[in-house]
Each structure stands twice: as C-alpha cells, then as structure tokens.
Design a protein around this motif. Sequence first.
Motif, PDB file in Angstrom:
ATOM      1  N   LEU A  50      -1.705   3.527   0.100  1.00 59.57           N
ATOM      2  CA  LEU A  50      -2.975   4.060  -0.385  1.00 59.57           C
ATOM      3  C   LEU A  50      -2.846   5.554  -0.615  1.00 59.57           C
ATOM      4  O   LEU A  50      -1.885   6.178  -0.167  1.00 59.57           O
ATOM      5  N   ASP A  51      -3.823   6.115  -1.345  1.00 61.02           N
ATOM      6  CA  ASP A  51      -3.772   7.529  -1.675  1.00 61.02           C
ATOM      7  C   ASP A  51      -4.154   8.381  -0.473  1.00 61.02           C
ATOM      8  O   ASP A  51      -4.860   7.937   0.421  1.00 61.02           O
ATOM      9  N   GLY A  52      -3.703   9.628  -0.507  1.00 59.80           N
ATOM     10  CA  GLY A  52      -3.979  10.538   0.601  1.00 59.80           C
ATOM     11  C   GLY A  52      -5.272  11.305   0.442  1.00 59.80           C
ATOM     12  O   GLY A  52      -5.556  12.208   1.218  1.00 59.80           O
ATOM     13  N   ASP A  53      -6.077  10.983  -0.568  1.00 62.89           N
ATOM     14  CA  ASP A  53      -7.261  11.803  -0.852  1.00 62.89           C
ATOM     15  C   ASP A  53      -8.564  11.124  -0.451  1.00 62.89           C
ATOM     16  O   ASP A  53      -9.635  11.560  -0.853  1.00 62.89           O
ATOM     17  N   LEU A  54      -8.478  10.031   0.308  1.00 64.16           N
ATOM     18  CA  LEU A  54      -9.653   9.301   0.786  1.00 64.16           C
ATOM     19  C   LEU A  54     -10.429   8.607  -0.330  1.00 64.16           C
ATOM     20  O   LEU A  54     -11.544   8.170  -0.119  1.00 64.16           O
ATOM     21  N   GLN A  55      -9.832   8.522  -1.537  1.00 62.43           N
ATOM     22  CA  GLN A  55     -10.533   7.792  -2.605  1.00 62.43           C
ATOM     23  C   GLN A  55     -10.464   6.288  -2.325  1.00 62.43           C
ATOM     24  O   GLN A  55     -11.395   5.557  -2.602  1.00 62.43           O
ATOM     25  N   ASN A  56      -9.351   5.850  -1.769  1.00 60.43           N
ATOM     26  CA  ASN A  56      -9.261   4.475  -1.261  1.00 60.43           C
ATOM     27  C   ASN A  56      -9.855   4.476   0.129  1.00 60.43           C
ATOM     28  O   ASN A  56      -9.815   5.474   0.828  1.00 60.43           O
ATOM     29  N   ASP A  57     -10.401   3.327   0.535  1.00 57.13           N
ATOM     30  CA  ASP A  57     -11.046   3.254   1.833  1.00 57.13           C
ATOM     31  C   ASP A  57     -10.150   2.501   2.827  1.00 57.13           C
ATOM     32  O   ASP A  57      -9.895   1.319   2.642  1.00 57.13           O
ATOM     33  N   PRO A  58      -9.669   3.192   3.878  1.00 60.61           N
ATOM     34  CA  PRO A  58      -8.783   2.523   4.845  1.00 60.61           C
ATOM     35  C   PRO A  58      -9.421   1.282   5.459  1.00 60.61           C
ATOM     36  O   PRO A  58      -8.715   0.368   5.901  1.00 60.61           O
ATOM     37  N   ALA A  59     -10.761   1.220   5.458  1.00 61.74           N
ATOM     38  CA  ALA A  59     -11.432   0.053   6.031  1.00 61.74           C
ATOM     39  C   ALA A  59     -11.099  -1.221   5.257  1.00 61.74           C
ATOM     40  O   ALA A  59     -11.311  -2.333   5.756  1.00 61.74           O
ATOM     41  N   ASP A  60     -10.579  -1.084   4.055  1.00 63.44           N
ATOM     42  CA  ASP A  60     -10.211  -2.263   3.259  1.00 63.44           C
ATOM     43  C   ASP A  60      -8.849  -2.838   3.652  1.00 63.44           C
ATOM     44  O   ASP A  60      -8.510  -3.950   3.257  1.00 63.44           O
ATOM     45  N   ILE A  61      -8.058  -2.049   4.394  1.00 59.39           N
ATOM     46  CA  ILE A  61      -6.691  -2.490   4.710  1.00 59.39           C
ATOM     47  C   ILE A  61      -6.654  -3.873   5.394  1.00 59.39           C
ATOM     48  O   ILE A  61      -5.889  -4.744   4.967  1.00 59.39           O
ATOM     49  N   PRO A  62      -7.487  -4.100   6.433  1.00 57.49           N
ATOM     50  CA  PRO A  62      -7.434  -5.421   7.077  1.00 57.49           C
ATOM     51  C   PRO A  62      -7.739  -6.563   6.106  1.00 57.49           C
ATOM     52  O   PRO A  62      -7.163  -7.653   6.231  1.00 57.49           O
ATOM     53  N   LEU A  63      -8.609  -6.311   5.133  1.00 56.61           N
ATOM     54  CA  LEU A  63      -8.930  -7.365   4.159  1.00 56.61           C
ATOM     55  C   LEU A  63      -7.701  -7.708   3.314  1.00 56.61           C
ATOM     56  O   LEU A  63      -7.403  -8.876   3.069  1.00 56.61           O
ATOM     57  N   LEU A  64      -6.991  -6.665   2.893  1.00 56.96           N
ATOM     58  CA  LEU A  64      -5.776  -6.902   2.099  1.00 56.96           C
ATOM     59  C   LEU A  64      -4.751  -7.669   2.921  1.00 56.96           C
ATOM     60  O   LEU A  64      -4.098  -8.591   2.431  1.00 56.96           O
ATOM     61  N   LEU A  65      -4.606  -7.267   4.190  1.00 55.06           N
ATOM     62  CA  LEU A  65      -3.612  -7.923   5.047  1.00 55.06           C
ATOM     63  C   LEU A  65      -3.965  -9.391   5.258  1.00 55.06           C
ATOM     64  O   LEU A  65      -3.092 -10.264   5.250  1.00 55.06           O
ATOM     65  N   ALA A  66      -5.271  -9.659   5.412  1.00 54.96           N
ATOM     66  CA  ALA A  66      -5.696 -11.045   5.594  1.00 54.96           C
ATOM     67  C   ALA A  66      -5.351 -11.873   4.360  1.00 54.96           C
ATOM     68  O   ALA A  66      -4.892 -13.012   4.459  1.00 54.96           O
TER      69      ALA A  66
END
Length: 333
Positions: free
Chosen positions: A108-124
């Motif tokens: 993900l990008d380092g500028d907080l434009q992507n939301d880290p809270a989405d990571i678990p959804l992608l992993l699932a």
Amino acid sequence: MLSEQIARQHQASVGKILDVSVVVPVYNEVESLPHLIEAIANALSATGLSYEIICVDDGSKDGSDQLLKQQAQIRTDLKAVLLRRNYGQTAAMAAGFNYGRGKAIVTLDGDLQNDPADIPLLLAKLEEGYDLVSGWRQKRQDAALTRLLPSKIANWLIGRITSVKLHDYGCSLKAYRSELVADMNLYGELHRFLPALAFIEGARIAELPVRHHARRYGQSKYGLWRTFRVLMDLFTISFMKTFLTRPMHVFGLFGLLSMISGTLLGLYLTFLKLGLGQSIGNRPLLILAVLLLVTGVQLFSFGLLAELLMRTYHESQGRPIYRVREVIGQNVN
Ligand code: UDP
Ligand code: MG
C-alpha cells in the motif's frame, strides 16, 4: 546468476516465517508515516496474524529515512529498507518484496490514501484461494482531470491489451501470495502491471472494493508525465506477452510462410521459362518471388536471434534493479 535465481525461489517457498509482510514504498512522507505505521499495526494485531511492516525509503529528502531508521530500532514489527537514492515506486516495491518474510505480501502507499483497515479484508479474500487480490478504489479521491481521466483511459487500454479485466490497475493496495512476487522482475512503472504479469503466469486474481482518502499530508509525486510512462510500459507488456517466451513461434512462422510462397512462385516462373519457353526476366512476379524468399530467410534468422536474446534475458534476471544502502530492524537478512 541462474543459481541465485533458483536459490531465491527456493527461499520464497520454504523460508517464509511470518503470515504477512506489508510493503510500503516511501518517498517524502514524513508526516504520514507515524499515523500509517500505527494504523497498519492496529489493523493487523486485531487479526492475530504474525506480520512485519517493511517501509522502503526511496531516497527521501524530508527526513522520512531518519524517522524510519529510528522507529525500526524501537519497534519489533518494523523493518526499514533505505535505498541509496530515488529509484521510483516500482523499484521501492521490488526491494520490499525481496526483504519480505511473509507468506502473504500486502502493498500500500505511504501517504494514507489507502486505508490499512482494508488489509484484513484483502487477506481474507486471498485465503479463499486467490494468488492476487487487487484493491478497487470505487470512490477515488483524486483530481478529476489530471488523474481520474488519464487513469480511466489507461485502465481501459490495459484491460484490452493484457486480457486481465480489473477496474483499477493503479491501486497500490493489493495482496499477493509470496511465491507469486518472488520471481517477478519489475522495471519502469511495471508495478501496476503485476496483475497482468501474474495472469500471464497463470495466477488466480480477484478484485475487492477498498476505501480511498484524499491526501492529508505532503503532495503527490506524479503528474501527467506518468501517463506517458505507463503507456510505454503497456507497449512493453504487450510485446512481452507475444514474444517473450517463444519469439521463434512468431517470426519463424511468418518467415516460413514467406519462404514457402517465394519458393512456389519461383517454381511457377521456372516452369514458365523452361517448360513453355516464355521470357520471365521483366516480370514483376519475379521480383516478388525473390523478395519473399529473402524476407523469409531474414525473418527466420531474426526469430532464431530473438530466441538467443530472450534466453540471455531470462537467465540474467537474478539482477536486482536497486542498491540497498542499509537495512535496519529485526533479524536482518
Ligand atoms: N513513491 C516512491 N517513490 C517515488 C514516488 C512515489 O516510493 O519516486 C511512493 C510514495 O511515497 C507513495 C506511493 O509511492 O507511498 C504513491 O505515490 P503518490 O501518492 O505520490 O502517488 P498517487 O497516489 O498520487 O498516484
Ligand atoms: Mg497517493
């Protein structure tokens, strides 16, 4: 060279000791970084998975490298990879892939434009049996004219040319199985073509809508110029798709067809001359026959040469496209 590559692939399949590596390319993002690292750590701690955050500093000049260095010394979940100069986002990501020890890799990008809270959804989603899950910024928060429009056109073109159908190739938030990225070599702006490259290699690909925020700190590193570079890379990809594996199949085929038609025409003209006693010296058909023969031989030999070139290309792929200055944090390898 080759043994190095094999060793890397081997390491990719057996040496993974964590569940997830989160790879973040960083270029002048000093204000975002503390929030970003916190947010990623929060999102992943909640899942109970073992993880590491790999921030690759791409030659920042605003102190991002110092901040990362200092954070990596106190945090156990952070690894800072500092590149010697600014190599570009693709190279920074490639460096992160190489240092990742996770069975899954999230970018993900380092500028907080992507939301880290989405990571678990992608992993699932990845767990459902995909090799690559790509984020789709359904409500993208970027300038309409300079970003959204070129991106719409690029997405359409990439879809047409690469035969991978995604809505949003440019979204950095993606999750991969580590084996998939282990043997991918990235150049130019090629990171956005990872799904296409992966697809060529037979990967199963899914797309998932993700959140997208406007930039809060710092500024975008790109303008319209990138659209041009993406287009050039698109040519490379479509070229590679056709020629990379077996150039001889393409050039050899046309060469052979050309040679055969040249020979047939030549035989016909020989018959006219020897059998019927006609004069053929001033016939355009003779020129065509000679041309087809010569072109055929040329194409055929070109195909053979291309084969040799591609072989060299494939075998020299163990070469990284970056030079690391320093790696800090966790049992550095
Ligand atoms: N980036 C990088 N090297 C560069 C340019 C950008 O590592 O030469 C990083 C940047 O820090 C960010 C990501 O790549 O984390 C995407 O860049 P940016 O947000 O400027 O792109 P945009 O979101 O505007 O497309
Ligand atoms: Mg951005």
